[in-house]
Design an enzyme around this catalytic site. Structure first.
Site, short mmCIF file in Angstrom:
data_model
loop_
_atom_site.label_atom_id
_atom_site.label_comp_id
_atom_site.label_asym_id
_atom_site.label_seq_id
_atom_site.Cartn_x
_atom_site.Cartn_y
_atom_site.Cartn_z
N LYS A 185 105.14 65.49 36.80
CA LYS A 185 104.31 66.61 36.35
C LYS A 185 105.02 67.94 36.54
O LYS A 185 104.81 68.88 35.75
CB LYS A 185 102.97 66.59 37.08
N TYR A 201 104.62 60.62 40.59
CA TYR A 201 103.74 61.27 39.62
C TYR A 201 103.90 62.79 39.68
O TYR A 201 104.04 63.45 38.65
CB TYR A 201 102.29 60.87 39.94
N SER A 227 99.57 68.73 36.36
CA SER A 227 98.75 68.40 37.53
C SER A 227 99.12 69.34 38.66
O SER A 227 100.27 69.81 38.75
CB SER A 227 98.99 66.96 37.97
#
Length: 262
Positions: A170, A166, A153
């Site tokens: 990533k 998150y 991401s």
């Protein structure tokens, strides 16, 4: 090559490539887009997902003559082993792995983050990707070669408000990609794709009810769709990308052009 019936009514049959892929988290969204692109070019595919009913529906839409589904949680080691085992039983090989399964159950500041939630994010987004890579390596790729693709991401390339856990996971996946690429060469290529916001249920909180406003920040004037990622994934998981490994392809509608890059 043998001919396979097309999943599109009225379309000509596609040629069977003889290749097999395992795509995690593929009952919908980006994972489904990747599986769809691979099936369209003639690969056979095993897809995984947590919801058995959603998975069965995805198999039916993709084409049960070419696709199987294995339900389970991505971070479960037993599920990882079973998914690879069933792929080998059904198709006799597993040339490609696309690690797409992921989670982002929290929205807020890292200073307030529950560490148990942080562990869950890391387990699902990073450790599961490594586990699936180990399983496919042992079952087929170590002796026969292949390719692995990790879905990362842009949140892993620059700070992202309120989704720090998150983003950290990533960023770890980006490093996992280059480490595996170095260790698995020359037989196995390992790359990753870093999308910006793609219109999926997973990312809905980032744009729902304000899509026009969200898209205004992108030079190309829109958010991504799963097909944007699927086509690039099929390229990286294919012979035309035979001299590409250890790369993280940013697919962001030009967002970083305005942000000044990562």
């Amino acid at each position: 090559m043998t001919q396979l019936p097309s999943t599109t009514p009225g379309a000509a049959p596609v040629q069977d490539t003889g290749r097999v892929a395992l795509v995690t988290g593929a009952s919908r969204g980006i994972g489904y887009g990747i599986a769809q692109a691979l099936v369209a070019r003639g690969d056979r595919v095993c897809i995984t997902g947590r919801n058995e009913d959603a998975l069965k529906d995805a198999v039916e839409r993709l084409g049960p003559d070419r696709v199987i589904g294995v339900a389970g949680k991505a971070h479960d080691e037993a599920h990882q082993a079973i998914a690879v085992e069933r792929t080998m039983e059904a198709f006799g090989r597993v040339d490609y792995l696309a690690n797409n399964a992921g989670t982002n159950p929290v929205y807020g500041l890292l200073a307030d983050l529950d560490l148990g939630v942080a562990r869950k994010v890391y387990e699902t987004n990073v450790i599961s990707a490594l586990g699936f890579a180990q399983q496919t390596w042992r079952a087929w790729q170590k002796d026969n070669g292949g390719a692995i693709l990790n879905i990362t991401s842009i949140a892993g390339l620059a700070p992202s408000p309120f989704i720090g856990a998150y983003g950290i996971s990533k960023a770890a996946m980006v490093n996992l990609t280059v480490q595996l690429a170095a260790e698995m060469a020359p037989g196995v290529r390992v790359n990753s794709i870093a999308p910006a916001v793609v219109k999926t249920k997973f990312a809905a909180a980032l744009y729902e009810g304000r899509e026009e406003e969200a898209a205004a920040g992108y030079p190309l004037g829109r958010l991504g769709v799963p097909e944007d990622i699927g086509g690039a994934a099929a390229f990286l998981l294919g012979d035309q990308a035979g001299w590409i490994t250890g790369q993280n392809l940013v697919i962001d509608g030009g967002l970083f052009l305005r942000a000044g890059g990562a």
